[in-house]
Design a protein around this motif. Structure first.
Motif, PDB file in Angstrom:
ATOM      1  N   GLY A   1      22.619 -24.749   3.677  1.00 20.77           N
ATOM      2  CA  GLY A   1      23.653 -23.814   3.278  1.00 20.77           C
ATOM      3  C   GLY A   1      23.946 -22.766   4.336  1.00 20.77           C
TER       4      GLY A   1
ATOM      5  N   LEU B   1      32.238 -24.196  -0.767  1.00 22.97           N
ATOM      6  CA  LEU B   1      31.513 -24.626  -1.965  1.00 22.97           C
ATOM      7  C   LEU B   1      31.990 -25.987  -2.453  1.00 22.97           C
ATOM      8  CD1 LEU B   1      31.377 -21.271  -3.961  1.00 22.97           C
ATOM      9  CD2 LEU B   1      29.457 -22.426  -2.861  1.00 22.97           C
TER      10      LEU B   1
ATOM     11  N   LYS C   1      30.579 -28.680  -0.083  1.00 23.90           N
ATOM     12  CA  LYS C   1      29.118 -28.756  -0.175  1.00 23.90           C
ATOM     13  C   LYS C   1      28.681 -29.434  -1.465  1.00 23.90           C
ATOM     14  CE  LYS C   1      24.795 -27.858   0.724  1.00 23.90           C
ATOM     15  NZ  LYS C   1      24.070 -28.591   1.789  1.00 23.90           N
ATOM     16  N   ASN C   2      29.343 -29.132  -2.578  1.00 18.72           N
ATOM     17  CA  ASN C   2      28.890 -29.629  -3.876  1.00 18.72           C
ATOM     18  C   ASN C   2      29.582 -30.898  -4.322  1.00 18.72           C
ATOM     19  OD1 ASN C   2      27.028 -27.385  -5.066  1.00 18.72           O
ATOM     20  ND2 ASN C   2      28.755 -26.280  -4.186  1.00 18.72           N
TER      21      ASN C   2
ATOM     22  N   HIS D   1      25.122 -25.580  -9.562  1.00 15.77           N
ATOM     23  CA  HIS D   1      24.873 -25.331  -8.135  1.00 15.77           C
ATOM     24  C   HIS D   1      25.659 -24.123  -7.636  1.00 15.77           C
ATOM     25  CE1 HIS D   1      22.287 -28.665  -6.920  1.00 15.77           C
ATOM     26  NE2 HIS D   1      22.991 -29.451  -7.706  1.00 15.77           N
TER      27      HIS D   1
ATOM     28  N   ASP E   1      24.199 -20.476  -6.189  1.00 16.99           N
ATOM     29  CA  ASP E   1      24.258 -20.529  -4.730  1.00 16.99           C
ATOM     30  C   ASP E   1      24.208 -19.117  -4.145  1.00 16.99           C
ATOM     31  OD1 ASP E   1      25.067 -22.190  -2.167  1.00 16.99           O
ATOM     32  OD2 ASP E   1      26.312 -20.398  -2.194  1.00 16.99           O
TER      33      ASP E   1
ATOM     34  N   SER F   1      24.775 -14.187  -7.883  1.00 15.55           N
ATOM     35  CA  SER F   1      23.711 -14.369  -6.901  1.00 15.55           C
ATOM     36  C   SER F   1      23.719 -13.247  -5.862  1.00 15.55           C
ATOM     37  CB  SER F   1      23.862 -15.730  -6.214  1.00 15.55           C
ATOM     38  OG  SER F   1      25.141 -15.840  -5.599  1.00 15.55           O
TER      39      SER F   1
END
Length: 269
Positions: A111, A140, A143-144, A200, A204, A220
């Protein structure tokens, strides 16, 4: 002799567990107490006490809404793109399968590294969108999308392929078969992929911390800032509790969806 002695040891080991059924139960209970029940239980108690005493501040409310909106938008678009890539990966030509596999490259990148790549890319090629939520959204998403693509691909591969052939034999067009047969039968798998992406994204930290706008917070990053800058552990517990409840609820929902889909598959077979 060595083989006989090893076999007798295994037999004694098996009988030991059969004669003492409380041994495995005790071990599992101790592990569950110290890894799940005590930490999460203390978080729930402290978090509820802080919420009842101080309530939710405006920053936490804003971070919660931003997390929910980002997770919702990325999950919906991610599942749609993942389904197209998975369909090409399972039913497409060799060239389409190769192109669909290129999206899996981001899975091997951490990440932090991916965030730095997007910072460099945004500063050089996307200056208009740099410093906005659009860069974070794209990072995002890419990545996901890997997680949802693997789930949907597995669902398409395990589904009987003769369903489409039977639909074509009955006179339906490819478009009609795709939307009424393939897409509809893949809805449980897509719902599972949606939940995985949402979980996720909500938890993150690396990408969100590196690419978020300065005046926007997510759950987060709210926890991170309260811990590193304000040193306010009291403010952390409600946000952490919200993340735990969100992830746990989505995991339970995913389990229910998987169980229902398995029951339907068994009934059909």
């Amino acid at each position: 002799k060595a083989s006989k002695s090893s076999s007798t040891k295994n037999i004694k080991h098996i009988y030991l567990w059969k004669l003492n059924p409380w041994i495995p139960i005790s071990i599992v209970s101790i592990i569950m107490l110290f890894t799940t029940i005590f930490p999460i239980g203390s978080l729930i108690v402290i978090g509820l006490r802080e919420i009842i005493t101080n309530g939710f501040d405006d920053a936490l409310k804003s971070a919660t809404m931003n997390t929910l909106w980002m997770g919702l938008i990325v999950s919906i678009i991610g599942v749609a793109l993942s389904f197209v890539l998975s369909y090409a990966r399972v039913f497409g030509t060799k060239r389409e399968q190769l192109l669909s596999r290129t999206s899996l490259i981001s899975y091997s990148i951490s990440g932090v590294t991916l965030g730095i790549i997007w910072i460099i890319f945004g500063l050089n090629f996307l200056k208009i969108f740099y410093g906005t939520s659009i860069i974070l959204f794209l990072a995002l998403l890419l990545k996901n999308i890997v997680h949802s693509q693997n789930v949907i691909t597995t669902g398409l591969e395990n589904r009987p392929k003769k369903i489409e052939e039977a639909s074509m034999v009955l006179g339906r067009s490819r478009t009609n078969t795709f939307f009424n047969i393939t897409v509809l039968s893949s809805i449980p798998t897509m719902m599972t992929a949606f939940i995985m992406i949402f979980i996720h994204i909500s938890s993150d930290l690396n990408l969100t911390l590196l690419l978020k706008p300065n005046n926007v917070e997510y759950l987060s990053t709210y926890i991170w800032n309260q811990h590193t800058h304000a040193f306010s552990f009291a403010a952390i517990t409600p946000a952490a509790l919200l993340l735990v409840l969100l992830s746990s609820g989505l995991h339970i929902l995913k389990g229910v969806i998987n169980n229902e889909s398995n029951k339907k598959n068994k009934s059909k077979s």
